[in-house]
Enzyme design. Structure first.
Site, PDB file in Angstrom:
ATOM      1  N   HIS A  29       0.844  -1.204   0.000  1.00  0.00           N
ATOM      2  CA  HIS A  29       0.000   0.000   0.000  1.00  0.00           C
ATOM      3  C   HIS A  29       0.878   1.253   0.000  1.00  0.00           C
ATOM      4  O   HIS A  29       0.635   2.200  -0.734  1.00  0.00           O
ATOM      5  CB  HIS A  29      -0.862   0.073   1.267  1.00  0.00           C
ATOM      6  CG  HIS A  29      -1.866  -1.021   1.421  1.00  0.00           C
ATOM      7  ND1 HIS A  29      -1.974  -1.779   2.557  1.00  0.00           N
ATOM      8  CD2 HIS A  29      -2.833  -1.474   0.585  1.00  0.00           C
ATOM      9  CE1 HIS A  29      -2.957  -2.645   2.426  1.00  0.00           C
ATOM     10  NE2 HIS A  29      -3.491  -2.494   1.238  1.00  0.00           N
ATOM     11  N   SER A 139      -2.744  -7.647   3.122  1.00  0.00           N
ATOM     12  CA  SER A 139      -2.931  -7.502   4.571  1.00  0.00           C
ATOM     13  C   SER A 139      -3.329  -8.837   5.189  1.00  0.00           C
ATOM     14  O   SER A 139      -2.854  -9.203   6.267  1.00  0.00           O
ATOM     15  CB  SER A 139      -4.028  -6.475   4.868  1.00  0.00           C
ATOM     16  OG  SER A 139      -3.674  -5.212   4.385  1.00  0.00           O
TER      17      SER A 139
HETATM   18  P1  ADP Z   1      -9.440  -4.369   0.037  1.00  0.00           P
HETATM   19  O1  ADP Z   1     -10.173  -4.563   1.297  1.00  0.00           O
HETATM   20  O2  ADP Z   1     -10.184  -3.560  -0.996  1.00  0.00           O
HETATM   21  O3  ADP Z   1      -8.778  -5.607  -0.524  1.00  0.00           O
HETATM   22  P2  ADP Z   1      -6.834  -3.497   0.837  1.00  0.00           P
HETATM   23  O4  ADP Z   1      -6.676  -2.607   1.996  1.00  0.00           O
HETATM   24  O5  ADP Z   1      -6.348  -4.902   0.998  1.00  0.00           O
HETATM   25  O6  ADP Z   1      -8.317  -3.364   0.416  1.00  0.00           O
HETATM   26  O7  ADP Z   1      -6.077  -2.882  -0.406  1.00  0.00           O
HETATM   27  C1  ADP Z   1      -6.468  -1.654  -0.912  1.00  0.00           C
HETATM   28  C2  ADP Z   1      -5.925  -1.475  -2.288  1.00  0.00           C
HETATM   29  O8  ADP Z   1      -4.510  -1.379  -2.226  1.00  0.00           O
HETATM   30  C3  ADP Z   1      -6.199  -2.646  -3.220  1.00  0.00           C
HETATM   31  O9  ADP Z   1      -7.390  -2.484  -3.901  1.00  0.00           O
HETATM   32  C4  ADP Z   1      -5.043  -2.573  -4.164  1.00  0.00           C
HETATM   33  O10 ADP Z   1      -5.366  -1.628  -5.153  1.00  0.00           O
HETATM   34  C5  ADP Z   1      -3.934  -2.001  -3.349  1.00  0.00           C
HETATM   35  N1  ADP Z   1      -2.937  -2.991  -2.887  1.00  0.00           N
HETATM   36  C6  ADP Z   1      -3.025  -3.828  -1.841  1.00  0.00           C
HETATM   37  N2  ADP Z   1      -1.909  -4.551  -1.707  1.00  0.00           N
HETATM   38  C7  ADP Z   1      -1.075  -4.170  -2.697  1.00  0.00           C
HETATM   39  C8  ADP Z   1       0.228  -4.553  -3.122  1.00  0.00           C
HETATM   40  N3  ADP Z   1       0.920  -5.503  -2.485  1.00  0.00           N
HETATM   41  N4  ADP Z   1       0.751  -3.942  -4.200  1.00  0.00           N
HETATM   42  C9  ADP Z   1       0.037  -2.997  -4.852  1.00  0.00           C
HETATM   43  N5  ADP Z   1      -1.194  -2.596  -4.516  1.00  0.00           N
HETATM   44  C10 ADP Z   1      -1.745  -3.171  -3.448  1.00  0.00           C
END
Ligand code: ADP
Length: 171
Positions: A29, A139
């Protein structure tokens, strides 16, 4: 073609949003947020309030961690939202959503959401390819590994590492 707005010092402020659960924020993130901050005038990181989804950290805690981690960026602010992301965008003068794409598996759902958000409110979605260092990172995986005592250093910011250890030791 005549472009009258150009050359008059007119400048459109480009406000974008990085939405997500951020339970907790990972280095994946953080990488996307930092790159977005380099490209756009203002980046809002918006934590989704979803009562139905079980989370390890409260929304307040997630917001606090994000604030701590992004404090070095003058153009990043942290907020929260519930309901439709397009409504949050309208309220905050945000024109585009930034999404990180890890793998092809992310793409199908993200494309559907992007097209629906454009259909509803002409909100654009811009995809940023993940840093290959973090393409495997989520996460939920971080929480699972940490829960079994695995080493997650280098995968989440230091401040998050300490909080994760504390939270898991309470369990
Ligand atoms: P969600 O609950 O929508 O899955 P997250 O908090 O896990 O939300 O992630 C939010 C956004 O961050 C995701 O939609 C993605 O676009 C981005 N994201 C998450 N992890 C990564 C990563 N390792 N690399 C790039 N982008 C990521």
């Amino acid at each position: 073609m005549n472009l009258p707005e150009q050359g008059r010092g007119w400048h459109r402020v480009l406000r974008v949003v990085c939405p997500g659960s951020f339970d907790p924020v990972t280095n994946g993130h953080f990488d996307i947020i930092g790159r977005a901050a380099g490209l756009y005038d203002e980046v809002t990181v918006a934590v989704l309030i979803n009562e139905a989804k079980h989370s390890l950290f409260t929304v307040d805690e997630r917001v606090e961690m994000l604030r701590e981690v992004t404090s070095g960026y003058g153009n990043v602010r942290i907020d929260r939202f519930h309901g439709l992301l397009v409504d949050f965008c309208a309220t905050n003068g945000i024109t585009a959503v930034i999404k990180g794409l890890r793998a092809v598996s992310d793409f199908e759902y993200e494309m559907q959401m992007a097209q629906m958000n454009y259909r509803m409110a002409k909100v654009e979605t811009l995809f940023m390819t993940t840093n290959p260092l973090y393409s495997f990172l989520s996460s939920s995986l971080v929480k699972e590994i940490a829960g079994y005592g695995g080493d997650i250093s280098g995968l989440v910011p230091e401040a998050v590492l300490a909080r994760l250890r504390d939270r898991l030791s309470e369990k």
